[in-house]
Each structure stands twice: as C-alpha cells, then as structure tokens.
Write a protein that holds these residues in place. Sequence first.
Motif, mmCIF file in Angstrom:
data_model
loop_
_atom_site.group_PDB
_atom_site.id
_atom_site.type_symbol
_atom_site.label_atom_id
_atom_site.label_comp_id
_atom_site.label_asym_id
_atom_site.label_seq_id
_atom_site.Cartn_x
_atom_site.Cartn_y
_atom_site.Cartn_z
ATOM 1 N N SER A 176 0.893 -1.283 -0.058
ATOM 2 C CA SER A 176 0.009 -0.106 -0.013
ATOM 3 C C SER A 176 1.020 1.163 -0.016
ATOM 4 O O SER A 176 1.920 1.184 0.512
ATOM 5 C CB SER A 176 -0.859 -0.099 1.244
ATOM 6 N N HIS A 186 -5.510 5.482 -0.577
ATOM 7 C CA HIS A 186 -4.273 4.833 -0.781
ATOM 8 C C HIS A 186 -4.352 3.923 -2.154
ATOM 9 O O HIS A 186 -5.483 3.548 -2.521
ATOM 10 C CB HIS A 186 -3.973 3.777 0.379
ATOM 11 N N ASN A 254 -10.489 4.984 -7.262
ATOM 12 C CA ASN A 254 -10.083 5.895 -6.352
ATOM 13 C C ASN A 254 -10.583 7.269 -6.753
ATOM 14 O O ASN A 254 -10.627 7.929 -5.884
ATOM 15 C CB ASN A 254 -8.464 5.917 -6.157
ATOM 16 N N TYR A 296 -6.840 -1.603 -0.641
ATOM 17 C CA TYR A 296 -6.182 -0.506 -1.365
ATOM 18 C C TYR A 296 -5.842 -1.079 -2.666
ATOM 19 O O TYR A 296 -5.501 -0.375 -3.621
ATOM 20 C CB TYR A 296 -4.904 -0.053 -0.664
ATOM 21 N N GLY A 299 -7.558 0.060 -6.069
ATOM 22 C CA GLY A 299 -7.836 1.477 -6.031
ATOM 23 C C GLY A 299 -7.627 2.134 -7.580
ATOM 24 O O GLY A 299 -8.291 3.085 -7.831
#
Length: 338
Positions: A176, A186, A254, A296, A299
């Motif tokens: 991460s 992240h 993300n 994460y 993402g």
Amino acid sequence: MNLGSFYTPKDIVLKAYAMLEKRLELRDFLLFDSSCGYGDFFLASKAYKYLGADIDSKALSKVASHIPTLHSNSLESVSRKKFGIQENKKLIIIGNPPYNDKTSIIRNAIKQSNCNIDEKLKHRDLGISFLRSYAVLEPDFVCVLHPLSYLIKKANFNALKIFKENYCLIDSLLVSSSNFTKAKTHFPIIIALYERKLGGMDYEFIKSYSFNTDEGKTLRLKDFDFITKYVNKYPNKQSKGKAVAYFHTLRDINALKRNKTFLSKESPNAIRVFADNLKYYYYIHHFKSFANRLPYYFGNLDVFIDNESFLKSAKDFMSLESNAKIESYFTKLFKECV
C-alpha cells in the motif's frame, strides 16, 4: 529538489531484496540505483557492489561514504558510459524512482521541474521516464517500486515503450502507498522484478498475470468484468443522440471516490449519458457508496460489475438513493472478488 519522491521504509527494501536473493547470486552483479536519494536501497549488512546517482546533492551527502555516487540527472544523456558502467558488466537496477503525473492536480506544487529529459524518455510521469531509461542501460534485471497503474492501465503500459518491449515481469508483490504517505486515499505500489527478455511482455500477459499482495491475496485483471465494456469513461461530445444525463469523467475506483457522479449540466469533464446505458451510470453512482469497503489494491482498477446478476435487478438501481437490494448486491460482489 522534490520530484515526487518518497523514501523507502527498511521493511519494504528487505522485501525487494528477498525477491532478488531467492533467484540470483547478487555478488555477481553491480546494483545500481539511478535515483538513490539517501541510499535506502544500499544495505550495510550486505557485501554487494553498489553504485548510486541522484539529482539531489543534499540527499547524496547522506549516502554511506563507501558507496560510490554520482551527482547527476539520470534522465539526461543516458548511457552506461555516463555512469562509468562497463558494457559487459552484469547489472541490476534497484530502487524506488520518483513517480508523479505532472498533469495531475494532486501535489501539483512539487511537480514543477526544469529537469532535462532525453527526448525518447519523456513522459508526463517521471516514473515512466525512469523505466524507459532502464531499458537504455540494458541491465540483466530490474527490481524497483512503482505504481501498479503503470502495468494495469493499458495507456500507461503502452507508454512504457522500450521497457515493455525488452523486459518481462517475473516476480512481484503489491504493497500500500500508506507505507510512504499519510494521504487519505491509498493505491497499490508494486515491488516488481523484471528480467531482460527478447520480446518483452504484452498487455495480454499483464491481464493474465496474478499479482500477489502483501496480505496474501491475489489480483488478476482477467477475473473481472469491467464497466468499460458497457459505458464511456471519458467525455464523448461527438456521440450522436439526445443525452438524458451527464456524468463526471471516470478514471479508476480511487478517482470515483474523490469525484462527483451525476452532473447537473454539461461541462468539459462530462460524459453524455443516453437512455440505453443510463442504468450502468446509476450502477457506478451506487458503486461509489460502497467503494471504501475495497482494499487499497483495487484503487487503480476500473469499476467492475457482475453484469448478469446486475441485469436481473437493474430496476433496483435506478435511483440516487441506495436500498437493501443494492447493498446486498455489492456485499456479495465484493466478497467474491476480495
């Protein structure tokens, strides 16, 4: 000078060395870090042959005195001769090169640089420029950290050019970005080991590759049905027909977390939505509400979907408000994928 660099925690460095040492006798190689910073990848406990270079003279002053270093812009006039590396020297490039997208508004203040870059290495993201530079030096292996997005986003992968044409991923571990920054969102960083191979790698190879995570999970693009099969991700002003809604540009999961979904009017960042695919944009709107449940390493993926299951209950998604059926759908989908 800060070009988007983050210095590397010792435990991450050791994970990279574990990857190398299980395959190679490192004493047979010169280990070169062309953006070495403080020398995080030079281990005092190892009797390896090291060489470092960096554009930041202050950082170089902190490198252990027994390590040869060069104060140099490693993206300009790149060659083995420049760094004093013999043409027949067995070479491994190591490190954590700077990565930043100069067109992004994120941390824009540190991205303005007058750093000269060889024409064939230039890219808006310095990390991609560094990967291209490695191919010029023709190392036997490359073991570096970089965003996973360089591989899994097709446009980024293609931008690697001479690197992807000459190097193939042979081992990896996802960690991460929280190891490097306290930012709220992240994303996955890959500790990647590449070997020089004729023909390199193509995007089909990446789609089928199983990425291992630091948490003992795996991620493979081929296992997902992505929303990009059904909708536009980017503004489509030339599309014919009457728009029934407008939706913010999509980049990855993300970006969806940070941005709006439906827009009240057309704008430069707006996708024109039509009646035949409106249901999928409602799906994306609701995906955003549950996206924080994903770890994460999702993402930088596109929004994904179980289309067959979705179509059976699409009418339940046709509202801006969530309901129990929508939550049940995402709970099941994420459980199957994570």
